[in-house]
Design a protein around this motif. Structure first.
Motif, PDB file in Angstrom:
ATOM      1  N   UNK A  54      18.067  21.495 -24.953  1.00  0.00           N
ATOM      2  CA  UNK A  54      18.083  21.540 -26.415  1.00  0.00           C
ATOM      3  C   UNK A  54      17.911  20.150 -27.001  1.00  0.00           C
ATOM      4  N   UNK A  55      18.560  19.149 -26.402  1.00  0.00           N
ATOM      5  CA  UNK A  55      18.394  17.777 -26.868  1.00  0.00           C
ATOM      6  C   UNK A  55      16.972  17.282 -26.607  1.00  0.00           C
ATOM      7  N   UNK A  56      16.390  17.680 -25.487  1.00  0.00           N
ATOM      8  CA  UNK A  56      15.007  17.299 -25.192  1.00  0.00           C
ATOM      9  C   UNK A  56      14.051  17.887 -26.219  1.00  0.00           C
ATOM     10  N   UNK A  57      14.219  19.169 -26.528  1.00  0.00           N
ATOM     11  CA  UNK A  57      13.330  19.819 -27.495  1.00  0.00           C
ATOM     12  C   UNK A  57      13.450  19.174 -28.868  1.00  0.00           C
ATOM     13  N   UNK A  58      14.682  18.887 -29.297  1.00  0.00           N
ATOM     14  CA  UNK A  58      14.879  18.253 -30.604  1.00  0.00           C
ATOM     15  C   UNK A  58      14.250  16.865 -30.641  1.00  0.00           C
ATOM     16  N   UNK A  59      14.411  16.103 -29.554  1.00  0.00           N
ATOM     17  CA  UNK A  59      13.839  14.760 -29.510  1.00  0.00           C
ATOM     18  C   UNK A  59      12.316  14.803 -29.450  1.00  0.00           C
ATOM     19  N   UNK A 101      26.232   5.597 -22.018  1.00  0.00           N
ATOM     20  CA  UNK A 101      27.093   6.281 -22.978  1.00  0.00           C
ATOM     21  C   UNK A 101      27.113   5.571 -24.329  1.00  0.00           C
ATOM     22  N   UNK A 102      26.993   4.252 -24.335  1.00  0.00           N
ATOM     23  CA  UNK A 102      26.904   3.535 -25.610  1.00  0.00           C
ATOM     24  C   UNK A 102      25.708   4.049 -26.409  1.00  0.00           C
ATOM     25  N   UNK A 103      24.564   4.183 -25.758  1.00  0.00           N
ATOM     26  CA  UNK A 103      23.383   4.711 -26.435  1.00  0.00           C
ATOM     27  C   UNK A 103      23.578   6.176 -26.804  1.00  0.00           C
ATOM     28  N   UNK A 104      24.179   6.941 -25.905  1.00  0.00           N
ATOM     29  CA  UNK A 104      24.420   8.355 -26.203  1.00  0.00           C
ATOM     30  C   UNK A 104      25.292   8.516 -27.437  1.00  0.00           C
ATOM     31  N   UNK A 105      26.336   7.684 -27.555  1.00  0.00           N
ATOM     32  CA  UNK A 105      27.212   7.776 -28.727  1.00  0.00           C
ATOM     33  C   UNK A 105      26.427   7.543 -30.016  1.00  0.00           C
ATOM     34  N   UNK A 106      25.505   6.579 -30.002  1.00  0.00           N
ATOM     35  CA  UNK A 106      24.684   6.330 -31.193  1.00  0.00           C
ATOM     36  C   UNK A 106      23.821   7.548 -31.521  1.00  0.00           C
ATOM     37  N   UNK A 107      23.271   8.168 -30.492  1.00  0.00           N
ATOM     38  CA  UNK A 107      22.426   9.332 -30.710  1.00  0.00           C
ATOM     39  C   UNK A 107      23.237  10.544 -31.151  1.00  0.00           C
ATOM     40  N   UNK A 125      22.191  11.435 -11.539  1.00  0.00           N
ATOM     41  CA  UNK A 125      21.314  12.454 -12.097  1.00  0.00           C
ATOM     42  C   UNK A 125      19.911  12.356 -11.496  1.00  0.00           C
ATOM     43  N   UNK A 126      19.102  13.366 -11.816  1.00  0.00           N
ATOM     44  CA  UNK A 126      17.665  13.334 -11.539  1.00  0.00           C
ATOM     45  C   UNK A 126      16.947  13.476 -12.878  1.00  0.00           C
ATOM     46  N   UNK A 127      16.262  12.421 -13.296  1.00  0.00           N
ATOM     47  CA  UNK A 127      15.507  12.419 -14.555  1.00  0.00           C
ATOM     48  C   UNK A 127      14.197  11.717 -14.263  1.00  0.00           C
ATOM     49  N   UNK A 162      26.091  12.740 -22.072  1.00  0.00           N
ATOM     50  CA  UNK A 162      24.857  11.969 -22.134  1.00  0.00           C
ATOM     51  C   UNK A 162      23.650  12.822 -22.479  1.00  0.00           C
ATOM     52  N   UNK A 163      23.895  14.062 -22.928  1.00  0.00           N
ATOM     53  CA  UNK A 163      22.793  14.941 -23.297  1.00  0.00           C
ATOM     54  C   UNK A 163      21.789  14.319 -24.252  1.00  0.00           C
ATOM     55  N   UNK A 164      22.241  13.658 -25.333  1.00  0.00           N
ATOM     56  CA  UNK A 164      21.270  13.091 -26.269  1.00  0.00           C
ATOM     57  C   UNK A 164      20.377  12.009 -25.657  1.00  0.00           C
ATOM     58  N   UNK A 165      20.929  11.156 -24.792  1.00  0.00           N
ATOM     59  CA  UNK A 165      20.117  10.083 -24.233  1.00  0.00           C
ATOM     60  C   UNK A 165      19.209  10.607 -23.117  1.00  0.00           C
ATOM     61  N   UNK A 166      19.658  11.607 -22.369  1.00  0.00           N
ATOM     62  CA  UNK A 166      18.789  12.225 -21.369  1.00  0.00           C
ATOM     63  C   UNK A 166      17.655  12.970 -22.080  1.00  0.00           C
ATOM     64  N   UNK A 167      17.984  13.684 -23.157  1.00  0.00           N
ATOM     65  CA  UNK A 167      16.951  14.362 -23.928  1.00  0.00           C
ATOM     66  C   UNK A 167      15.923  13.393 -24.476  1.00  0.00           C
ATOM     67  N   UNK A 168      16.389  12.255 -24.975  1.00  0.00           N
ATOM     68  CA  UNK A 168      15.464  11.245 -25.481  1.00  0.00           C
ATOM     69  C   UNK A 168      14.538  10.766 -24.364  1.00  0.00           C
ATOM     70  N   UNK A 169      15.094  10.468 -23.185  1.00  0.00           N
ATOM     71  CA  UNK A 169      14.279   9.960 -22.084  1.00  0.00           C
ATOM     72  C   UNK A 169      13.225  10.984 -21.659  1.00  0.00           C
ATOM     73  N   UNK A 170      13.628  12.237 -21.498  1.00  0.00           N
ATOM     74  CA  UNK A 170      12.685  13.266 -21.068  1.00  0.00           C
ATOM     75  C   UNK A 170      11.613  13.506 -22.123  1.00  0.00           C
ATOM     76  N   UNK A 171      12.010  13.513 -23.396  1.00  0.00           N
ATOM     77  CA  UNK A 171      11.029  13.703 -24.469  1.00  0.00           C
ATOM     78  C   UNK A 171      10.037  12.546 -24.506  1.00  0.00           C
ATOM     79  N   UNK A 172      10.541  11.329 -24.377  1.00  0.00           N
ATOM     80  CA  UNK A 172       9.649  10.164 -24.362  1.00  0.00           C
ATOM     81  C   UNK A 172       8.634  10.264 -23.231  1.00  0.00           C
ATOM     82  N   UNK A 173       9.114  10.623 -22.046  1.00  0.00           N
ATOM     83  CA  UNK A 173       8.203  10.694 -20.905  1.00  0.00           C
ATOM     84  C   UNK A 173       7.152  11.778 -21.102  1.00  0.00           C
TER      85      UNK A 173
END
Length: 428
Positions: free
Chosen positions: A16-21, A85-91, A350-352, A380-391
């Motif tokens: 869900x975080x990946x799709x939103x990002x 997690x610092x980045x995840x908290x911001x997201x 993880x595997x990303x 860390x869902x938001x930051x993992x979603x951001x990474x996958x969406x970016x890629x």
């Protein structure tokens, strides 16, 4: 047949975080890759079309992203995760602002163990490394500050203000709402049966479901406990197996029989005990007068055939912990217990990453995987979603995912080694 720019398989927190990002992705230079040269990541010609699929009803309780609480924290024994997690908290904060709702309750957090346990010093070092220093407490200081917690004198703790509880189901719902608001299509009851090469002259992937075939320029698999099974039957790779193995875990709710206000979210922190077996807890937020206390781990399972009954040995271990460490909490038996699943890698990282296919061309990899979040990934869902969406959309990411490469030892194998997992490390 229309072609989707990105199809995301699995609508838990990661999907869900990946799709939103992905639906919100716009052009921005990638640090370290120049300021506008030929190697700069480019913006898509138009906003990407994004499809998010789940095999069950949306917001179901059969995977790893349901329920009312997951711990969020910066306190790790590894600064790499604290930095993520610092980045995840911001997201998380940005998503809450965009959605106009709050899904995180900040309570502070305790990590404790015997005084000589090296994990405590590692936690202190990681917090200092990200500029959020923790506070070292003796057992007696913990008892004074949090009277419901009977920490022995030979124990010590690290307190961090940067910890709390995220409402898991509300968070997944929030990201699905954001994805839809940004133009994504979100569909439940759509089981992916196969992912194969060959659509649109071989440049796209065919995502085969029980409701038909969807063509995708890029596909991201975030199917949780089903990821291993899906990749084994999709896009044949000469018998290569992703070693991300599911286990069944349980959470239990215990009655605060005396002075339950001591365990409220306003007065009591989330905590993790780093003495075996690893035990964690969230305060009385979900259910009035009940504190959630559970063991980190559980037996291997098949996500399609598992039962939903807690493991008796795990419940006995938690009961013994409650009786020893929590004052005024009835340790005879939990009032209620629920199960969910972790999907563990052998190193608990993880595997990303991209999963290369034989037909990949100038447009780069087409299949991406987010898996093996090992019981400590939700925060860390938001930051993992951001990474996958970016890629998937831009071809690269600024998020440091070097530790999560699929090519590292023990992630891929040519012969399945079964559910050989390690649930003993202090990552939740």
């Amino acid at each position: 047949m229309s072609v989707w720019d990105v199809v995301v398989v699995g609508a838990g927190i990661m999907g869900s975080a990946t799709a939103a990002a992905a639906a919100a992705t716009s052009c921005r230079p990638v640090e370290g890759r120049g300021g506008g040269g030929d190697d700069q990541v480019r913006e898509p010609a138009s906003p990407p079309s994004v499809l998010l699929l789940d095999q069950f009803d949306l917001l179901h309780n059969r995977g790893s992203s349901h329920g009312l609480s997951r711990i969020v924290r910066l306190a790790y024994d590894d600064a790499y995760y604290s930095e993520l997690c610092v980045l995840a908290f911001k997201l998380w904060e940005q998503a809450e602002q965009s959605a106009g709702e709050r899904v995180i309750t900040w309570t502070g957090g305790l990590d404790f163990a015997r005084r000589d346990n090296p994990t405590l010093e590692a936690v202190m070092a990681a917090l200092a490394a990200v500029g959020r220093p923790g506070e070292r407490l003796t057992g007696s200081e913990v008892r004074r500050r949090f009277p419901g917690l009977r920490l022995p004198d030979d124990f010590a703790a690290v307190y961090s203000r940067d910890a709390g509880v995220v409402d898991a189901t509300a968070a997944v719902r929030m990201y699905q709402r954001l994805a839809r608001a940004r133009g994504a299509r979100v569909e439940g009851r759509t089981k992916v049966l196969d992912i194969r090469e060959g659509g649109a002259g071989g440049k796209t992937l065919e995502v085969v479901t029980n409701r038909g075939v969807f063509l995708a320029r890029k596909c991201v698999v975030t199917a949780g406990a089903w990821t291993r099974k899906l990749l084994m039957r999709a896009v044949p790779r000469d018998g290569v197996v992703l070693e991300a193995n599911p286990i069944k875990t349980a959470v239990a709710y215990w009655r605060c029989a005396q002075q339950p206000e001591r365990f409220s979210g306003a007065r009591f922190p989330v905590f993790i005990s780093h003495e075996p077996p690893l035990i964690y807890s969230t305060p009385c937020l979900e259910r009035a007068g009940l504190i959630k206390v559970a063991v980190h781990g559980g037996p291997p399972c098949d996500p399609d055939t598992r039962d939903f009954q807690p493991d008796p040995d795990d419940m006995a271990a938690v009961a013994a912990f409650v009786g020893r460490f929590l004052d005024g909490v009835d340790a005879a038996a939990p009032v209620d217990a629920e199960t969910c699943m972790y999907t563990l890698t052998k190193d608990n990282d993880f595997v990303v990453d991209a999963l290369p296919l034989s037909g990949d061309g100038a447009d780069g990899p087409r299949l991406f995987v987010g898996a093996g979040f090992s019981g400590h990934g939700f925060k860390m869902g938001p930051v993992i979603g951001r990474a996958l969406a970016d890629m998937a959309v831009l071809g690269s990411t600024e998020v440091n995912i070097d530790r999560f490469r699929i090519t590292r030892t023990g992630v891929l194998s040519t012969v399945s080694t079964g559910n050989e997992v390690n649930a003993t490390r202090s990552r939740l």
